[in-house]
Scaffold this motif. Structure first.
Motif, PDB file in Angstrom:
ATOM      1  N   MET A   1       0.793  -1.368   0.027  1.00  0.00           N
ATOM      2  CA  MET A   1      -0.112   0.094   0.025  1.00  0.00           C
ATOM      3  C   MET A   1       0.837   1.137   0.007  1.00  0.00           C
ATOM      4  SD  MET A   1      -2.948   1.380   0.329  1.00  0.00           S
ATOM      5  CE  MET A   1      -4.219   0.472   0.503  1.00  0.00           C
ATOM      6  N   LEU A   2       1.894   1.296   0.654  1.00  0.00           N
ATOM      7  CA  LEU A   2       2.964   2.263   0.881  1.00  0.00           C
ATOM      8  C   LEU A   2       3.449   2.714  -0.627  1.00  0.00           C
ATOM      9  CD1 LEU A   2       4.151   4.501   2.769  1.00  0.00           C
ATOM     10  CD2 LEU A   2       5.816   2.987   3.264  1.00  0.00           C
ATOM     11  N   GLU A   3       3.757   1.855  -1.427  1.00  0.00           N
ATOM     12  CA  GLU A   3       4.282   1.903  -2.684  1.00  0.00           C
ATOM     13  C   GLU A   3       3.246   2.557  -3.619  1.00  0.00           C
ATOM     14  OE1 GLU A   3       5.845  -1.576  -4.067  1.00  0.00           O
ATOM     15  OE2 GLU A   3       7.507  -1.743  -2.909  1.00  0.00           O
ATOM     16  N   GLN A   4       2.067   2.040  -3.319  1.00  0.00           N
ATOM     17  CA  GLN A   4       1.000   2.729  -4.281  1.00  0.00           C
ATOM     18  C   GLN A   4       0.569   4.134  -3.808  1.00  0.00           C
ATOM     19  OE1 GLN A   4      -2.292  -0.116  -3.190  1.00  0.00           O
ATOM     20  NE2 GLN A   4      -1.768  -1.043  -5.349  1.00  0.00           N
ATOM     21  N   ILE A   5       0.596   4.595  -2.700  1.00  0.00           N
ATOM     22  CA  ILE A   5       0.465   5.709  -2.074  1.00  0.00           C
ATOM     23  C   ILE A   5       1.530   6.672  -2.822  1.00  0.00           C
ATOM     24  CG2 ILE A   5       0.534   7.207  -0.111  1.00  0.00           C
ATOM     25  CD1 ILE A   5      -0.504   4.811   1.368  1.00  0.00           C
ATOM     26  N   LYS A   6       2.986   6.311  -2.832  1.00  0.00           N
ATOM     27  CA  LYS A   6       4.083   6.951  -3.469  1.00  0.00           C
ATOM     28  C   LYS A   6       3.993   7.181  -4.598  1.00  0.00           C
ATOM     29  CE  LYS A   6       7.162   6.148   0.505  1.00  0.00           C
ATOM     30  NZ  LYS A   6       7.202   7.731   0.882  1.00  0.00           N
ATOM     31  N   GLU A   7       3.524   6.001  -5.295  1.00  0.00           N
ATOM     32  CA  GLU A   7       3.223   6.206  -6.835  1.00  0.00           C
ATOM     33  C   GLU A   7       2.206   7.088  -7.285  1.00  0.00           C
ATOM     34  OE1 GLU A   7       2.079   3.037 -10.348  1.00  0.00           O
ATOM     35  OE2 GLU A   7       1.916   2.520  -8.570  1.00  0.00           O
ATOM     36  N   THR A   8       0.907   6.959  -6.482  1.00  0.00           N
ATOM     37  CA  THR A   8       0.019   7.885  -6.963  1.00  0.00           C
ATOM     38  C   THR A   8       0.343   9.581  -6.659  1.00  0.00           C
ATOM     39  OG1 THR A   8      -1.517   6.280  -6.413  1.00  0.00           O
ATOM     40  CG2 THR A   8      -2.349   8.526  -6.319  1.00  0.00           C
ATOM     41  N   ALA A   9       1.034   9.731  -5.507  1.00  0.00           N
ATOM     42  CA  ALA A   9       1.619  11.103  -5.255  1.00  0.00           C
ATOM     43  C   ALA A   9       2.472  11.533  -6.257  1.00  0.00           C
ATOM     44  CB  ALA A   9       2.127  11.310  -3.786  1.00  0.00           C
ATOM     45  N   ALA A  10       3.248  10.990  -6.810  1.00  0.00           N
ATOM     46  CA  ALA A  10       4.407  10.997  -7.677  1.00  0.00           C
ATOM     47  C   ALA A  10       3.583  11.516  -9.356  1.00  0.00           C
ATOM     48  CB  ALA A  10       5.254   9.997  -7.931  1.00  0.00           C
ATOM     49  N   TRP A  11       2.679  10.575  -9.611  1.00  0.00           N
ATOM     50  CA  TRP A  11       1.816  10.922 -10.614  1.00  0.00           C
ATOM     51  C   TRP A  11       1.187  12.141 -10.478  1.00  0.00           C
ATOM     52  CZ3 TRP A  11      -3.056  12.240 -12.116  1.00  0.00           C
ATOM     53  CH2 TRP A  11      -3.476  11.914 -13.365  1.00  0.00           C
ATOM     54  N   ILE A  12       0.508  12.462  -9.460  1.00  0.00           N
ATOM     55  CA  ILE A  12      -0.036  13.854  -9.396  1.00  0.00           C
ATOM     56  C   ILE A  12       0.952  15.024  -9.177  1.00  0.00           C
ATOM     57  CG2 ILE A  12      -1.358  15.263  -7.605  1.00  0.00           C
ATOM     58  CD1 ILE A  12      -2.642  12.656  -6.599  1.00  0.00           C
ATOM     59  N   LYS A  13       2.072  15.025  -8.542  1.00  0.00           N
ATOM     60  CA  LYS A  13       2.854  16.003  -8.626  1.00  0.00           C
ATOM     61  C   LYS A  13       3.592  16.112 -10.163  1.00  0.00           C
ATOM     62  CE  LYS A  13       4.887  15.251  -3.836  1.00  0.00           C
ATOM     63  NZ  LYS A  13       6.102  14.747  -3.193  1.00  0.00           N
ATOM     64  N   ALA A  14       3.380  14.931 -10.836  1.00  0.00           N
ATOM     65  CA  ALA A  14       4.069  15.425 -12.593  1.00  0.00           C
ATOM     66  C   ALA A  14       2.972  15.675 -13.166  1.00  0.00           C
ATOM     67  CB  ALA A  14       4.479  13.738 -12.875  1.00  0.00           C
ATOM     68  N   HIS A  15       1.716  15.806 -12.686  1.00  0.00           N
ATOM     69  CA  HIS A  15       0.615  16.285 -13.725  1.00  0.00           C
ATOM     70  C   HIS A  15       0.111  17.719 -13.165  1.00  0.00           C
ATOM     71  CE1 HIS A  15       0.715  12.298 -15.090  1.00  0.00           C
ATOM     72  NE2 HIS A  15       0.005  12.718 -16.095  1.00  0.00           N
ATOM     73  N   THR A  16       0.514  18.309 -12.040  1.00  0.00           N
ATOM     74  CA  THR A  16       0.348  19.501 -11.704  1.00  0.00           C
ATOM     75  C   THR A  16       1.505  20.114 -10.978  1.00  0.00           C
ATOM     76  OG1 THR A  16      -1.078  21.079 -10.313  1.00  0.00           O
ATOM     77  CG2 THR A  16      -0.839  18.889  -9.460  1.00  0.00           C
ATOM     78  N   GLN A  17       1.697  21.508 -11.001  1.00  0.00           N
ATOM     79  CA  GLN A  17       2.656  22.441 -10.709  1.00  0.00           C
ATOM     80  C   GLN A  17       2.171  22.973  -9.256  1.00  0.00           C
ATOM     81  OE1 GLN A  17       5.875  22.833 -11.814  1.00  0.00           O
ATOM     82  NE2 GLN A  17       5.050  21.077 -13.570  1.00  0.00           N
ATOM     83  N   MET A  18       0.924  22.769  -8.843  1.00  0.00           N
ATOM     84  CA  MET A  18       0.400  23.391  -7.703  1.00  0.00           C
ATOM     85  C   MET A  18       0.691  22.390  -6.324  1.00  0.00           C
ATOM     86  SD  MET A  18      -3.502  24.864  -8.485  1.00  0.00           S
ATOM     87  CE  MET A  18      -3.053  26.037  -7.134  1.00  0.00           C
ATOM     88  N   ARG A  19       1.062  23.229  -5.347  1.00  0.00           N
ATOM     89  CA  ARG A  19       1.407  22.484  -4.138  1.00  0.00           C
ATOM     90  C   ARG A  19       0.836  23.096  -2.856  1.00  0.00           C
ATOM     91  NH1 ARG A  19       3.227  19.740  -7.671  1.00  0.00           N
ATOM     92  NH2 ARG A  19       4.868  18.943  -8.164  1.00  0.00           N
TER      93      ARG A  19
END
Length: 270
Positions: A1-19
């Motif tokens: 699950m932790l790997e999936q969480i990090k994968e999803t967060a990385a995808w979102i970071k790659a698709h938006t510049q907003m933080r």
């Protein structure tokens, strides 16, 4: 699950510049607050890796990044429920992703049945505490490194945020009530006997969401504030048949007032 969480967060970071540092979960009939947001990026849940998909009417199923007033925000337009067949890890998955994205404050909303005899339909209840009546605990299993194995729960709903909401409501002349929210698994609405029992337990309102997300946010160190819209009454002598459509209508009617409180709170957060 932790790997999936990090994968999803990385995808979102790659698709938006907003933080953004603030997130909002918009529940039943409350998705219209999204109209207040100047959208920069939005993603359908089905397009986000590992994300569940909302199946409930009134939940649009979009992850939004944009500006609410003068602040950057992240908003979930539609949430996930245990009664849909998801387990608690899936229900709270977006909150784990929020932590990875740097969210510091979480606003949650829901529609709820009021059991306090002082409540009326359309009231905005500031959630001061909760009772977890779900059959599965969201922290069950191996402990995530975001918090301790046995989290303290004496202040799950941030007292400073509650004070801020009280002040804003008073300034704007918005009626609010306060109380304890009890979460059940659903999807049935409560029987008169259940309403009576839950109120005896110390609950003022009952619904089918929010508590799992708040527990996980608290475990992650994310400050939380919540509002329940009282969409029906579970008060002895006032209980009538209720439908999901009626709940949505009641929530929509008062949504602008909740949106005003949320908008001003987001503006005032440091």
């Amino acid at each position: 699950m932790l790997e999936q969480i990090k994968e999803t967060a990385a995808w979102i970071k790659a698709h938006t510049q907003m933080r953004p540092h603030t997130a909002i979960i918009l529940g039943t009939g409350l998705g219209h607050l999204a109209e207040e947001i100047e959208i920069v990026d939005e993603f359908a849940y089905k397009d986000i890796p590992n994300f569940p998909v909302s199946t409930v009417e009134g939940h649009s199923g979009k992850l939004i990044f944009g500006r609410l007033g003068d602040k950057n925000v992240m908003a979930l337009q539609g949430r996930f429920h245990y009664y849909e067949g998801y387990n608690m890890k899936q229900v709270t998955f977006p909150v784990r992703v929020m932590y990875e994205l740097g969210i510091k404050t979480l606003f949650v909303s829901n529609a709820a049945g009021g059991m306090n005899p002082d409540f009326k339909i359309g009231d905005l209840m500031l959630i001061t505490d909760h009772i977890n009546f779900m059959p599965e605990h969201p922290l069950h299993g191996p402990n995530f490194p975001t918090g301790p194995r046995f989290p303290d729960m004496h202040e799950v709903y941030d007292h400073k945020l509650l004070d801020m909401a009280r002040s804003i409501a008073k300034e704007k002349g918005i009626r609010t009530v306060e109380g304890v929210y009890l979460a059940t698994q659903g999807p049935t609405y409560e029987t008169p006997a259940e309403y009576k029992m839950y109120h005896t337990f110390g609950a003022d309102a009952v619904g089918m969401s929010t508590v799992p997300e708040v527990i996980v946010a608290h475990h992650c160190g994310i400050r939380t504030f919540g509002i329940s819209i009282i969409t029906d009454l579970g008060i002895e002598g006032q209980i009538v048949e209720v439908s999901h459509e009626e709940v949505q209508r009641a929530a929509n009617a008062v949504q602008p007032l909740m949106a005003e409180i949320f908008r001003e709170m987001v503006h005032r957060i440091d």
